[in-house]
Motif scaffolding. Structure first.
Motif, PDB file in Angstrom:
ATOM      1  N   PRO A  18       0.826  -1.218   0.000  1.00 49.61           N
ATOM      2  CA  PRO A  18       0.000   0.000   0.000  1.00 49.61           C
ATOM      3  C   PRO A  18       0.857   1.263   0.000  1.00 49.61           C
ATOM      4  O   PRO A  18       2.028   1.251   0.395  1.00 49.61           O
ATOM      5  CB  PRO A  18      -0.818  -0.123   1.288  1.00 49.61           C
ATOM      6  CG  PRO A  18      -0.019  -1.011   2.172  1.00 49.61           C
ATOM      7  CD  PRO A  18       0.708  -1.967   1.268  1.00 49.61           C
ATOM      8  N   ALA A  19       0.254   2.330  -0.492  1.00 53.31           N
ATOM      9  CA  ALA A  19       0.955   3.621  -0.492  1.00 53.31           C
ATOM     10  C   ALA A  19       1.305   4.017   0.933  1.00 53.31           C
ATOM     11  O   ALA A  19       0.582   3.738   1.883  1.00 53.31           O
ATOM     12  CB  ALA A  19       0.076   4.690  -1.150  1.00 53.31           C
ATOM     13  N   GLY A  20       2.427   4.666   1.099  1.00 47.19           N
ATOM     14  CA  GLY A  20       2.874   5.079   2.433  1.00 47.19           C
ATOM     15  C   GLY A  20       4.343   5.449   2.422  1.00 47.19           C
ATOM     16  O   GLY A  20       4.961   5.628   1.371  1.00 47.19           O
ATOM     17  N   THR A  21       4.910   5.524   3.616  1.00 51.19           N
ATOM     18  CA  THR A  21       6.316   5.898   3.787  1.00 51.19           C
ATOM     19  C   THR A  21       7.071   4.686   4.313  1.00 51.19           C
ATOM     20  O   THR A  21       6.641   4.066   5.297  1.00 51.19           O
ATOM     21  CB  THR A  21       6.451   7.078   4.761  1.00 51.19           C
ATOM     22  OG1 THR A  21       5.655   8.166   4.281  1.00 51.19           O
ATOM     23  CG2 THR A  21       7.903   7.538   4.870  1.00 51.19           C
ATOM     24  N   TYR A  22       8.223   4.390   3.666  1.00 52.13           N
ATOM     25  CA  TYR A  22       8.927   3.151   3.983  1.00 52.13           C
ATOM     26  C   TYR A  22      10.440   3.379   4.038  1.00 52.13           C
ATOM     27  O   TYR A  22      10.966   4.300   3.400  1.00 52.13           O
ATOM     28  CB  TYR A  22       8.639   2.075   2.925  1.00 52.13           C
ATOM     29  CG  TYR A  22       7.191   1.666   2.814  1.00 52.13           C
ATOM     30  CD1 TYR A  22       6.709   0.570   3.529  1.00 52.13           C
ATOM     31  CD2 TYR A  22       6.319   2.362   1.989  1.00 52.13           C
ATOM     32  CE1 TYR A  22       5.378   0.179   3.411  1.00 52.13           C
ATOM     33  CE2 TYR A  22       4.993   1.979   1.870  1.00 52.13           C
ATOM     34  CZ  TYR A  22       4.530   0.881   2.589  1.00 52.13           C
ATOM     35  OH  TYR A  22       3.209   0.495   2.476  1.00 52.13           O
ATOM     36  N   ASP A  23      11.113   2.484   4.794  1.00 50.50           N
ATOM     37  CA  ASP A  23      12.550   2.298   4.690  1.00 50.50           C
ATOM     38  C   ASP A  23      12.773   1.069   3.814  1.00 50.50           C
ATOM     39  O   ASP A  23      12.137   0.026   4.033  1.00 50.50           O
ATOM     40  CB  ASP A  23      13.189   2.075   6.069  1.00 50.50           C
ATOM     41  CG  ASP A  23      13.297   3.362   6.864  1.00 50.50           C
ATOM     42  OD1 ASP A  23      13.126   4.450   6.284  1.00 50.50           O
ATOM     43  OD2 ASP A  23      13.557   3.281   8.092  1.00 50.50           O
ATOM     44  N   VAL A  24      13.680   1.179   2.813  1.00 51.09           N
ATOM     45  CA  VAL A  24      13.866   0.105   1.830  1.00 51.09           C
ATOM     46  C   VAL A  24      15.244  -0.514   2.017  1.00 51.09           C
ATOM     47  O   VAL A  24      16.262   0.188   2.046  1.00 51.09           O
ATOM     48  CB  VAL A  24      13.709   0.639   0.396  1.00 51.09           C
ATOM     49  CG1 VAL A  24      13.877  -0.495  -0.610  1.00 51.09           C
ATOM     50  CG2 VAL A  24      12.350   1.313   0.221  1.00 51.09           C
ATOM     51  N   THR A  25      15.292  -1.845   2.118  1.00 48.30           N
ATOM     52  CA  THR A  25      16.537  -2.596   2.292  1.00 48.30           C
ATOM     53  C   THR A  25      16.644  -3.645   1.191  1.00 48.30           C
ATOM     54  O   THR A  25      15.658  -4.339   0.880  1.00 48.30           O
ATOM     55  CB  THR A  25      16.566  -3.280   3.674  1.00 48.30           C
ATOM     56  OG1 THR A  25      16.469  -2.287   4.693  1.00 48.30           O
ATOM     57  CG2 THR A  25      17.858  -4.057   3.865  1.00 48.30           C
ATOM     58  N   LEU A  26      17.872  -3.767   0.602  1.00 51.12           N
ATOM     59  CA  LEU A  26      18.141  -4.783  -0.425  1.00 51.12           C
ATOM     60  C   LEU A  26      19.154  -5.790   0.104  1.00 51.12           C
ATOM     61  O   LEU A  26      19.960  -5.453   0.979  1.00 51.12           O
ATOM     62  CB  LEU A  26      18.683  -4.125  -1.698  1.00 51.12           C
ATOM     63  CG  LEU A  26      17.826  -3.041  -2.358  1.00 51.12           C
ATOM     64  CD1 LEU A  26      18.502  -2.549  -3.640  1.00 51.12           C
ATOM     65  CD2 LEU A  26      16.422  -3.530  -2.632  1.00 51.12           C
ATOM     66  N   ALA A  27      19.121  -6.994  -0.475  1.00 50.36           N
ATOM     67  CA  ALA A  27      20.059  -8.048  -0.101  1.00 50.36           C
ATOM     68  C   ALA A  27      20.577  -8.728  -1.362  1.00 50.36           C
ATOM     69  O   ALA A  27      19.807  -8.983  -2.301  1.00 50.36           O
ATOM     70  CB  ALA A  27      19.409  -9.063   0.823  1.00 50.36           C
ATOM     71  N   SER A  28      21.909  -9.027  -1.375  1.00 50.02           N
ATOM     72  CA  SER A  28      22.562  -9.626  -2.554  1.00 50.02           C
ATOM     73  C   SER A  28      23.256 -10.929  -2.173  1.00 50.02           C
ATOM     74  O   SER A  28      23.586 -11.158  -0.994  1.00 50.02           O
ATOM     75  CB  SER A  28      23.594  -8.647  -3.134  1.00 50.02           C
ATOM     76  OG  SER A  28      23.003  -7.423  -3.513  1.00 50.02           O
ATOM     77  N   PHE A  29      23.525 -11.775  -3.252  1.00 48.78           N
ATOM     78  CA  PHE A  29      24.261 -13.030  -3.042  1.00 48.78           C
ATOM     79  C   PHE A  29      25.100 -13.317  -4.277  1.00 48.78           C
ATOM     80  O   PHE A  29      24.686 -13.082  -5.423  1.00 48.78           O
ATOM     81  CB  PHE A  29      23.331 -14.202  -2.786  1.00 48.78           C
ATOM     82  CG  PHE A  29      24.012 -15.530  -2.848  1.00 48.78           C
ATOM     83  CD1 PHE A  29      24.772 -15.982  -1.772  1.00 48.78           C
ATOM     84  CD2 PHE A  29      23.937 -16.334  -4.005  1.00 48.78           C
ATOM     85  CE1 PHE A  29      25.428 -17.209  -1.841  1.00 48.78           C
ATOM     86  CE2 PHE A  29      24.586 -17.559  -4.070  1.00 48.78           C
ATOM     87  CZ  PHE A  29      25.336 -17.985  -2.968  1.00 48.78           C
TER      88      PHE A  29
END
Length: 241
Positions: A18-29
């Motif tokens: 849903p629309a809103g405010t977020y902190d975004v985290t990515l992960a790699s391998f």
């Protein structure tokens, strides 16, 4: 993912955010343990969010996966405002077209909503209560003053003039001599009635004033006499002509 055209992206994967405010985290391998000889410095990818098939927001790329690590998790964006519901997400290689493998596997993307429960609370400034200190009336210290009176004895020596002899004067043969008493209100004797203080100054002032008046009188008379002589001389000259 790799930099090749057929492997530079993956997705879109269906999502419902849903629309809103977020902190975004990515992960790699990437399996660096089995490929120790590789030197890849741009193993990076980004997330592209979609809303109804249109791009809504692209994340910054995650950092390069270190050579000595197989996994990397990184917060790539904080307080991201999504203005619409996210319906799909695509993973893209951050360096497509560099002609090197730089392969990386995107394994996770996390959207952490910033709600009232996990948003850091902004402290409300409070106005400090000012306590007015009690005004105390200063106590006037009692000062004990000891006055020492020194009595100075001044010895004044007064010279009493000798009492004049008021007996009538006598002649050599002892007979009385009549003395005429002058009127003290006339003549120079009046000056004797003046007080001693300033009497001499007054006399000098009057004498100087008399001298100045005399000098002015003589000067004026001399000028008049000179003018008369000049007039008479002019008359004589005119008669001779």
């Amino acid at each position: 993912l790799a930099d090749s055209s057929d492997r530079h992206s993956f997705g879109p994967v269906s999502a419902s955010i849903p629309a809103g405010t977020y902190d975004v985290t990515l992960a790699s391998f990437d399996d660096h343990n089995n490929k120790p000889e590789q030197s890849q410095k741009q193993e990076q990818w980004r997330a592209v969010t979609l809303a109804g098939g249109s791009v809504l927001w692209e994340s910054p790329p995650i950092a390069d996966l270190p050579e000595g690590s197989n996994y990397l998790t990184q917060l790539v964006a904080s307080s991201v405002v999504l203005g619409a519901d996210v319906t799909g997400i695509t993973a893209q290689h951050a360096h497509a077209g560099i002609n090197r493998p730089e392969s990386i596997a995107p394994i996770c993307i996390s959207f952490i909503p910033l709600t009232a429960s996990n948003t850091p609370e902004t402290p409300t400034p409070t106005t400090p209560t000012t306590t007015t200190p009690e005004t105390q009336t200063p106590t006037t210290p009692t000062t004990s003053t000891t006055t020492t009176t020194t009595t100075t004895t001044t010895t004044t020596t007064t010279t009493i003039p000798a009492t004049p002899d008021t007996s009538p004067p006598r002649s050599d043969d002892g007979s009385s001599v009549d003395i005429e008493v002058l009127d003290e209100s006339t003549g120079p004797e009046t000056l004797a009635a003046l007080p001693d203080t300033g009497a001499r100054e007054w006399i000098l002032y009057l004498a100087v004033a008399a001298l100045v008046a005399g000098y002015l009188f003589l000067a004026t008379a001399s000028r008049l006499e000179a003018r008369v002589r000049v007039a008479a001389l002019r008359q004589q000259i005119s008669q001779i002509r």
